[in-house]
Design a protein around this motif. Sequence first.
Motif, PDB file in Angstrom:
ATOM      1  N   SER A  95       0.691  -1.234   0.017  1.00  0.00           N
ATOM      2  CA  SER A  95      -0.087  -0.011  -0.063  1.00  0.00           C
ATOM      3  C   SER A  95       0.821   1.072  -0.058  1.00  0.00           C
ATOM      4  CB  SER A  95      -0.878   0.108   1.296  1.00  0.00           C
ATOM      5  OG  SER A  95      -0.345  -0.099   2.366  1.00  0.00           O
ATOM      6  N   ILE A  96       2.093   1.204   0.541  1.00  0.00           N
ATOM      7  CA  ILE A  96       2.801   2.120   0.548  1.00  0.00           C
ATOM      8  C   ILE A  96       3.394   2.528  -0.803  1.00  0.00           C
ATOM      9  CG2 ILE A  96       5.380   3.222   1.419  1.00  0.00           C
ATOM     10  CD1 ILE A  96       4.578   1.855   4.081  1.00  0.00           C
ATOM     11  N   MET A  97       3.732   1.334  -1.471  1.00  0.00           N
ATOM     12  CA  MET A  97       4.460   1.703  -2.750  1.00  0.00           C
ATOM     13  C   MET A  97       3.047   2.351  -3.576  1.00  0.00           C
ATOM     14  SD  MET A  97       7.482   0.829  -2.848  1.00  0.00           S
ATOM     15  CE  MET A  97       7.733   0.914  -4.767  1.00  0.00           C
ATOM     16  N   GLU A  98       1.910   1.768  -3.669  1.00  0.00           N
ATOM     17  CA  GLU A  98       0.869   2.300  -4.206  1.00  0.00           C
ATOM     18  C   GLU A  98       0.618   3.741  -3.939  1.00  0.00           C
ATOM     19  OE1 GLU A  98      -3.460   1.368  -3.346  1.00  0.00           O
ATOM     20  OE2 GLU A  98      -3.087   0.032  -4.823  1.00  0.00           O
ATOM     21  N   ASN A  99       0.705   4.236  -2.666  1.00  0.00           N
ATOM     22  CA  ASN A  99       0.582   5.583  -2.469  1.00  0.00           C
ATOM     23  C   ASN A  99       1.591   6.398  -2.916  1.00  0.00           C
ATOM     24  OD1 ASN A  99      -1.402   7.391  -0.963  1.00  0.00           O
ATOM     25  ND2 ASN A  99       0.568   7.835   0.242  1.00  0.00           N
ATOM     26  N   PHE A 100       2.821   5.968  -2.850  1.00  0.00           N
ATOM     27  CA  PHE A 100       3.860   6.748  -3.480  1.00  0.00           C
ATOM     28  C   PHE A 100       3.883   6.716  -5.030  1.00  0.00           C
ATOM     29  CE2 PHE A 100       6.506   6.644   0.500  1.00  0.00           C
ATOM     30  CZ  PHE A 100       7.043   8.109   0.135  1.00  0.00           C
ATOM     31  N   THR A 101       3.317   5.960  -5.749  1.00  0.00           N
ATOM     32  CA  THR A 101       3.068   5.822  -7.076  1.00  0.00           C
ATOM     33  C   THR A 101       2.171   7.013  -7.245  1.00  0.00           C
ATOM     34  OG1 THR A 101       3.411   3.495  -7.434  1.00  0.00           O
ATOM     35  CG2 THR A 101       2.294   4.713  -9.084  1.00  0.00           C
ATOM     36  N   LEU A 102       1.180   6.927  -6.760  1.00  0.00           N
ATOM     37  CA  LEU A 102      -0.119   8.212  -6.704  1.00  0.00           C
ATOM     38  C   LEU A 102       0.478   9.495  -6.542  1.00  0.00           C
ATOM     39  CD1 LEU A 102      -3.058   6.499  -4.996  1.00  0.00           C
ATOM     40  CD2 LEU A 102      -2.718   6.673  -7.484  1.00  0.00           C
ATOM     41  N   MET A 103       1.509   9.540  -5.468  1.00  0.00           N
ATOM     42  CA  MET A 103       2.089  10.911  -5.145  1.00  0.00           C
ATOM     43  C   MET A 103       3.056  11.277  -6.232  1.00  0.00           C
ATOM     44  SD  MET A 103       1.083  12.222  -2.250  1.00  0.00           S
ATOM     45  CE  MET A 103       2.295  13.473  -2.204  1.00  0.00           C
ATOM     46  N   ALA A 104       3.765  10.314  -6.810  1.00  0.00           N
ATOM     47  CA  ALA A 104       4.764  10.653  -7.955  1.00  0.00           C
ATOM     48  C   ALA A 104       4.122  11.101  -9.083  1.00  0.00           C
ATOM     49  CB  ALA A 104       5.441   9.205  -8.182  1.00  0.00           C
ATOM     50  N   ALA A 105       3.004  10.639  -9.558  1.00  0.00           N
ATOM     51  CA  ALA A 105       2.267  11.043 -10.608  1.00  0.00           C
ATOM     52  C   ALA A 105       1.689  12.340 -10.254  1.00  0.00           C
ATOM     53  CB  ALA A 105       1.112  10.082 -10.774  1.00  0.00           C
ATOM     54  N   LEU A 106       1.251  12.754  -9.201  1.00  0.00           N
ATOM     55  CA  LEU A 106       0.630  13.945  -8.870  1.00  0.00           C
ATOM     56  C   LEU A 106       1.429  15.208  -8.745  1.00  0.00           C
ATOM     57  CD1 LEU A 106      -2.031  13.014  -6.027  1.00  0.00           C
ATOM     58  CD2 LEU A 106      -2.595  13.833  -8.288  1.00  0.00           C
ATOM     59  N   SER A 107       2.607  14.784  -8.142  1.00  0.00           N
ATOM     60  CA  SER A 107       3.830  15.894  -8.148  1.00  0.00           C
ATOM     61  C   SER A 107       4.535  15.859  -9.285  1.00  0.00           C
ATOM     62  CB  SER A 107       4.473  15.451  -7.104  1.00  0.00           C
ATOM     63  OG  SER A 107       4.194  15.170  -5.757  1.00  0.00           O
ATOM     64  N   GLY A 108       4.556  14.881 -10.154  1.00  0.00           N
ATOM     65  CA  GLY A 108       4.948  15.360 -11.378  1.00  0.00           C
ATOM     66  C   GLY A 108       4.157  16.098 -12.384  1.00  0.00           C
ATOM     67  N   VAL A 109       3.107  15.946 -12.187  1.00  0.00           N
ATOM     68  CA  VAL A 109       2.067  16.912 -13.100  1.00  0.00           C
ATOM     69  C   VAL A 109       2.144  18.304 -12.465  1.00  0.00           C
ATOM     70  CG1 VAL A 109      -0.411  17.560 -13.577  1.00  0.00           C
ATOM     71  CG2 VAL A 109       0.388  15.088 -13.723  1.00  0.00           C
ATOM     72  N   GLN A 164      -3.548  20.897  -6.031  1.00  0.00           N
ATOM     73  CA  GLN A 164      -2.964  20.930  -4.649  1.00  0.00           C
ATOM     74  C   GLN A 164      -4.017  20.323  -3.485  1.00  0.00           C
ATOM     75  OE1 GLN A 164      -2.581  25.249  -4.035  1.00  0.00           O
ATOM     76  NE2 GLN A 164      -1.411  25.348  -5.751  1.00  0.00           N
ATOM     77  N   ALA A 165      -5.181  20.264  -3.712  1.00  0.00           N
ATOM     78  CA  ALA A 165      -5.956  19.532  -2.680  1.00  0.00           C
ATOM     79  C   ALA A 165      -5.778  18.092  -2.830  1.00  0.00           C
ATOM     80  CB  ALA A 165      -7.240  19.821  -2.997  1.00  0.00           C
ATOM     81  N   MET A 166      -5.548  17.359  -4.011  1.00  0.00           N
ATOM     82  CA  MET A 166      -5.318  16.059  -4.293  1.00  0.00           C
ATOM     83  C   MET A 166      -4.064  15.687  -3.671  1.00  0.00           C
ATOM     84  SD  MET A 166      -6.766  15.840  -8.192  1.00  0.00           S
ATOM     85  CE  MET A 166      -6.514  14.114  -8.272  1.00  0.00           C
ATOM     86  N   LEU A 167      -3.005  16.386  -3.878  1.00  0.00           N
ATOM     87  CA  LEU A 167      -1.776  16.348  -3.023  1.00  0.00           C
ATOM     88  C   LEU A 167      -1.606  16.394  -1.700  1.00  0.00           C
ATOM     89  CD1 LEU A 167       0.544  18.369  -5.662  1.00  0.00           C
ATOM     90  CD2 LEU A 167       1.099  16.003  -5.060  1.00  0.00           C
ATOM     91  N   GLY A 168      -2.615  17.167  -1.331  1.00  0.00           N
ATOM     92  CA  GLY A 168      -2.585  17.233   0.368  1.00  0.00           C
ATOM     93  C   GLY A 168      -3.274  16.065   0.877  1.00  0.00           C
ATOM     94  N   ASP A 169      -4.374  15.513   0.125  1.00  0.00           N
ATOM     95  CA  ASP A 169      -5.016  14.255   0.760  1.00  0.00           C
ATOM     96  C   ASP A 169      -4.015  13.130   0.814  1.00  0.00           C
ATOM     97  OD1 ASP A 169      -7.182  15.727   1.355  1.00  0.00           O
ATOM     98  OD2 ASP A 169      -8.360  15.159  -0.792  1.00  0.00           O
ATOM     99  N   ALA A 170      -3.396  13.099  -0.454  1.00  0.00           N
ATOM    100  CA  ALA A 170      -2.632  11.761  -0.438  1.00  0.00           C
ATOM    101  C   ALA A 170      -1.187  12.047   0.356  1.00  0.00           C
ATOM    102  CB  ALA A 170      -2.135  11.917  -2.148  1.00  0.00           C
ATOM    103  N   GLY A 171      -0.853  13.163   0.663  1.00  0.00           N
ATOM    104  CA  GLY A 171       0.312  13.621   1.530  1.00  0.00           C
ATOM    105  C   GLY A 171       0.167  13.039   2.959  1.00  0.00           C
ATOM    106  N   ARG A 172      -0.970  13.185   3.260  1.00  0.00           N
ATOM    107  CA  ARG A 172      -1.302  12.804   4.748  1.00  0.00           C
ATOM    108  C   ARG A 172      -0.977  11.233   4.968  1.00  0.00           C
ATOM    109  NH1 ARG A 172      -5.892  16.371   4.513  1.00  0.00           N
ATOM    110  NH2 ARG A 172      -7.103  14.678   3.615  1.00  0.00           N
ATOM    111  N   MET A 173      -0.784  10.582   4.013  1.00  0.00           N
ATOM    112  CA  MET A 173      -0.441   9.136   4.401  1.00  0.00           C
ATOM    113  C   MET A 173       0.849   8.856   4.086  1.00  0.00           C
ATOM    114  SD  MET A 173      -3.464   7.856   5.145  1.00  0.00           S
ATOM    115  CE  MET A 173      -3.080   6.022   5.274  1.00  0.00           C
ATOM    116  N   ILE A 174       1.726   9.823   4.233  1.00  0.00           N
ATOM    117  CA  ILE A 174       3.283   9.540   4.107  1.00  0.00           C
ATOM    118  C   ILE A 174       3.950  10.152   5.454  1.00  0.00           C
ATOM    119  CG2 ILE A 174       5.245  10.164   2.774  1.00  0.00           C
ATOM    120  CD1 ILE A 174       3.532   9.943   0.077  1.00  0.00           C
TER     121      ILE A 174
END
Length: 236
Positions: A95-109, A164-174
Motif C-alpha cells: 500500500s505504501i508503494m501504491e500511495n507513493f506511485t500516486l504521489m509521484a504522478a500528482l507531483s510530476g503533473v 494541490q488539494a489532491m496532493l494534500g489528501d495523498a500526502g497525509r498518508m506519508i
Amino acid sequence: MAEIDRGPWAVGEATDETNSPKRKTARQRVCEVLRWRILSGELPPNSRIDLDVVAGEFGTSRTPVREACLTLAQEGLVRVVQRSGVTVIGVSPESIMENFTLMAALSGVAAQWAATRITPRQLLRVRELHREIRVAAQSGDDIATLNWLFHREINKACASPRLQAMLGDAGRMIPRRFFDLFPEHVPCSLDEHDALVSALARGDGLAARRISEQHFDGAAQLLSRNVQSAASGTTS
C-alpha cells in the motif's frame, strides 16, 4: 493557511502564524502524532492504542483521543471496536508503494505545470529555500520544514487548487518527518532538488515532471522496507 497548500507530503509545519501548532485542536495534534507513529512503524500492526495513556501524554481528555482514532479508522489505519479498544491495522509495503506511485504522478503533473506557470517571485523563493536546505543539511540542522516549504512552493506554482488539494489528501498518508527516518536519503534528495530547480528555471515541464516522479522512487523503497521490518520484528 489553506489546506490546499499542503503537500507533496507533510514533512513539517510551516512557521507562519496561521499554521501555528498552537492553533490546532487536541484532536488534530493527537491524530497527526498517532498517524506518524503508525506510518513510520513505531506502532506496528496489531498493537493496541490505550486512550488513557495517550490522553495523559497530550494532557487532554479521552474524547479528542477517541475522535482522533475515529479519523484514523476512516483512513484505514486503525480498527475501533466498542469495548475492545483501538487496534492498529497499519499499512503494508504494497500500500505504501501504491500511495507513493500516486504521489509521484500528482507531483510530476504539478511540477510540469509549474515549469510554465511559475512567476519570477515564486522561482526566487524556490531557489532561496533550496539554498537554505543545503546549508541546513551541511550543518546537521533539521531540514524537514524547509523541504516541506520547498515542495509546497512548487505545488503552489502549478496554479491549480484542485491538484494541490489532491496532493494534500495523498500526502497525509506519508510520514511527515520522513528524513528523521532516513537521514541517509538526504544527499540523493538534494541532488534531485538541484535538477528540479534547474528544470523549473528553464521552463522544461517534461524534465520537471520526470525528476519529480523519480524523487519518490527511492523514498518509496526505503519506507516500504522500514514498514516491512517493523511488521516482521526485524531491523532494516
